[in-house]
Scaffold this active site. Structure first.
Site, PDB file in Angstrom:
ATOM      1  N   ASP A  15       0.811  -1.228   0.000  1.00  0.00           N
ATOM      2  CA  ASP A  15       0.000   0.000   0.000  1.00  0.00           C
ATOM      3  C   ASP A  15       0.838   1.269   0.000  1.00  0.00           C
ATOM      4  OD1 ASP A  15      -2.215  -1.654   0.084  1.00  0.00           O
ATOM      5  OD2 ASP A  15      -2.274  -1.644   2.274  1.00  0.00           O
ATOM      6  N   LYS A  18       1.906   2.308  -5.008  1.00  0.00           N
ATOM      7  CA  LYS A  18       2.550   1.817  -6.229  1.00  0.00           C
ATOM      8  C   LYS A  18       1.648   2.050  -7.443  1.00  0.00           C
ATOM      9  CE  LYS A  18       2.596  -2.244  -4.330  1.00  0.00           C
ATOM     10  NZ  LYS A  18       2.106  -1.897  -2.993  1.00  0.00           N
ATOM     11  N   ALA A  41      -3.918  -7.716  -3.740  1.00  0.00           N
ATOM     12  CA  ALA A  41      -3.474  -6.355  -4.029  1.00  0.00           C
ATOM     13  C   ALA A  41      -4.675  -5.441  -4.228  1.00  0.00           C
ATOM     14  CB  ALA A  41      -2.620  -6.356  -5.299  1.00  0.00           C
ATOM     15  N   GLY A  42      -4.498  -4.189  -3.830  1.00  0.00           N
ATOM     16  CA  GLY A  42      -5.490  -3.162  -4.136  1.00  0.00           C
ATOM     17  C   GLY A  42      -4.708  -1.933  -4.537  1.00  0.00           C
ATOM     18  N   HIS A  43      -4.707  -1.608  -5.820  1.00  0.00           N
ATOM     19  CA  HIS A  43      -3.892  -0.512  -6.337  1.00  0.00           C
ATOM     20  C   HIS A  43      -4.807   0.622  -6.783  1.00  0.00           C
ATOM     21  CE1 HIS A  43      -0.425  -3.540  -7.269  1.00  0.00           C
ATOM     22  NE2 HIS A  43      -0.687  -3.428  -5.990  1.00  0.00           N
ATOM     23  N   THR A 131      -5.781 -11.630   3.473  1.00  0.00           N
ATOM     24  CA  THR A 131      -6.904 -10.954   2.828  1.00  0.00           C
ATOM     25  C   THR A 131      -8.054 -11.931   2.521  1.00  0.00           C
ATOM     26  OG1 THR A 131      -5.932 -11.342   0.657  1.00  0.00           O
ATOM     27  CG2 THR A 131      -5.376  -9.256   1.741  1.00  0.00           C
ATOM     28  N   ARG A 145       1.948 -29.004  -7.190  1.00  0.00           N
ATOM     29  CA  ARG A 145       1.790 -29.404  -8.595  1.00  0.00           C
ATOM     30  C   ARG A 145       0.554 -30.251  -8.887  1.00  0.00           C
ATOM     31  NH1 ARG A 145       7.190 -32.027  -8.074  1.00  0.00           N
ATOM     32  NH2 ARG A 145       6.324 -31.908  -5.987  1.00  0.00           N
ATOM     33  N   GLN A 227       2.083  -5.875  -3.341  1.00  0.00           N
ATOM     34  CA  GLN A 227       2.572  -5.982  -1.956  1.00  0.00           C
ATOM     35  C   GLN A 227       3.900  -5.208  -1.800  1.00  0.00           C
ATOM     36  OE1 GLN A 227       1.526  -9.415  -3.398  1.00  0.00           O
ATOM     37  NE2 GLN A 227      -0.405  -8.471  -2.952  1.00  0.00           N
ATOM     38  N   PRO A 307      -8.728  -1.230   9.027  1.00  0.00           N
ATOM     39  CA  PRO A 307      -7.863  -0.101   9.392  1.00  0.00           C
ATOM     40  C   PRO A 307      -6.410  -0.530   9.316  1.00  0.00           C
ATOM     41  CG  PRO A 307      -9.198  -0.820  11.280  1.00  0.00           C
ATOM     42  CD  PRO A 307      -9.592  -1.679  10.119  1.00  0.00           C
ATOM     43  N   ASP A 336       2.200  14.594   2.060  1.00  0.00           N
ATOM     44  CA  ASP A 336       1.213  15.581   2.542  1.00  0.00           C
ATOM     45  C   ASP A 336       0.573  15.168   3.865  1.00  0.00           C
ATOM     46  OD1 ASP A 336       0.210  13.564   0.597  1.00  0.00           O
ATOM     47  OD2 ASP A 336      -1.749  14.289   1.250  1.00  0.00           O
TER      48      ASP A 336
END
Ligand code: GDP
Ligand code: IMO
Ligand code: MG
Length: 428
Positions: A15, A18, A41-43, A131, A145, A227, A307, A336
């Protein structure tokens, strides 16, 4: 940045923004390829007043001339992928024609999500805090396999049917006998996945061959890590990691392209540190300042809404991550968010039992006992999100960036001061 192949990699526990950086640099590349992970992932990409959250499709999708590739190193939930394509194709023009999914990528099935939920519940306090997207169990089957199914196999329904039956029979033994849970119906699952295969068929390809040809043709490739380095299965804070190589180490297995072609490895890091899920976090702030950072940074998971734990910037961990990845440059994001904090600190090292550590600990128990050595820096009261040049930042914010450069020993190439594309200062 000059024409070259670039890798964007997270330096901490994910997070780091990226997605935003990949979107910006996509304008200077022809191809963007994800090399690891899945829809854990959450982009986030934000421009023209809209915000887009991506889980599987590479973050270059909004650039109409960019080919997006889901590499063989991923584990793909086909239902999530199809949903994501249809959610975004109005804005990402022609996406279906310029998205390729590796036939080598592994697939996530209902049994992966089910076993993960049962296992995390069973572990209670000892859980990893995953997740719950089935990522770990899908990678475990890949290593095993005989219980794995690759993307290319979705295109061969007759081959798939007996294989799904065999796998489900085995998985159901565990669901019913070990966990006392309900079994899965193999026929229904097979039906569902054959339909996904039909819809994805035009996009499934040998992406290794495609990428090697693109390289030979002089195309510029951007490798998108999911990640972060501290979540890497080999180099991260094991066992509180994800199940893939999230550092630059994942490029080779995840795409088939040698990392030697990468001219520019950029590590992304927030101006502070966050972590979702369990595991040691030496600079974590559990009091008011941590709450203020969470509020100002809107630190809630992009994928799960949990959170995020917040803490001071950890340059000791980042120095380790910089060395593991062989970084050319750093991108500092969310600078910021630090504006208006009552105090500002960075971690410069760790001690255990009052002894300074020389290296970032490989052992989670040692990391859990590590105390951060903190250096106070001058905070700044201002909202810096409107700045458009480095010189326009308050002196204290500039000094913060310079101190990070000194402590990590790698130049800061970009600074992000808001979620939008425009809120980016380049120093390259
Ligand atoms: P990723 O997983 O590394 O792509 O990062 P995420 O998208 O999960 O989380 C980054 C969050 O920070 C997203 O909500 C972004 O919109 C937001 N963001 C990105 N850059 C900045 C920034 O410079 N300042 C602020 N305040 N927010 C940012
Ligand atoms: P992006 O790409 C932050 C964390 C989970 C958990 C651990 C293992 O958005 O930076 P998993 O489901 O992968 O088995 O969970 O890894 N995790 C992430 N944390 N950002 C991510 O991705 C993450 N992907 C996994 O919270 O602690
Ligand atoms: Mg994220």
């Amino acid at each position: 940045m000059t024409a070259t192949n670039t890798c964007i990699v997270g330096l901490t526990w994910g997070d780091e923004a990226k997605g935003k950086i990949v979107d910006i640099l996509s304008a200077e590349h022809d191809v963007v390829v994800r090399y690891n992970g899945g829809n854990n992932a959450g982009h986030t990409v934000a421009f023209e007043g809209e915000t887009y959250k991506l889980h599987l499709v590479p973050s270059g999708l909004f650039h109409p001339n960019v080919t997006c590739i889901i590499g063989g190193g991923l584990v793909v939930d086909p239902q999530v992928l199809l949903q994501e394509i249809s959610d975004n194709e109005a804005k990402a023009k022609g996406l279906r024609r310029r998205l390729l999914v590796s036939d080598r990528a592994h697939t996530i099935w209902p049994w992966h999500k089910k076993i993960e939920a049962l296992s995390e519940k069973h572990l209670g306090k000892g859980k990893i805090g995953t997740t719950l997207r089935g990522i770990g169990p899908a990678y475990a089957d890949k290593a095993n396999r005989v219980t794995a199914i690759r993307m290319g196999e979705l295109l061969r329904p007759d081959h798939l049917r007996p294989k799904v039956e065999r796998i489900v029979r085995q998985k159901n033994e565990v669901f019913t006998k070990v966990f006392g849970d309900e079994p899965l119906d193999p026929a229904a699952v097979w039906d569902e996945y054959v339909a996904y295969g039909e819809q994805l068929a035009p996009m499934i390809a040998d992406t290794t061959a495609w990428l090697l040809r693109a390289l030979a043709d002089g195309k510029r490739i951007l490798f998108e890590g999911a990640q972060g380095t501290l979540l890497d299965i080999d180099h991260g804070t094991y066992p509180y990691v994800t199940s893939s190589n999230a550092s630059v180490a994942g490029v080779w297995p995840g795409t088939g392209v040698s990392p030697r072609v990468i001219g520019n490895i950029l590590g992304v890091v927030k101006a502070y540190t966050t972590r979702v899920g369990e595991g040691p976090f030496p600079t974590e702030l559990t009091g008011d300042v941590g709450d203020q950072i969470r509020k100002q940074g809107n630190e809630y998971g992009t994928t799960t809404g949990r959170p995020r734990r917040c803490g001071w910037l950890d340059t000791f961990a980042i120095r380790y991550a910089a060395a593991v990845n062989g970084l050319d440059g750093i991108v500092i994001t969310l600078l910021d968010v630090l504006g208006g904090l009552p105090e500002l600190k960075v971690c410069t090292g760790y001690t255990v039992d009052d002894k300074a550590l020389e290296a970032f600990p490989s052992d989670p128990v040692a990391l859990g006992r590590a105390k951060p050595v903190l250096e106070a820096l001058e905070p700044w009261p201002d909202d810096i999100s409107g700045a458009r040049s480095f010189d326009a930042l308050p002196a204290a914010a500039q000094a913060y960036v310079h101190r990070v450069e000194e402590l990590v020993g790698v130049p800061v190439r970009m600074v992000s001061i808001g979620p939008d594309r425009e809120q980016t200062i380049r120093r390259d």
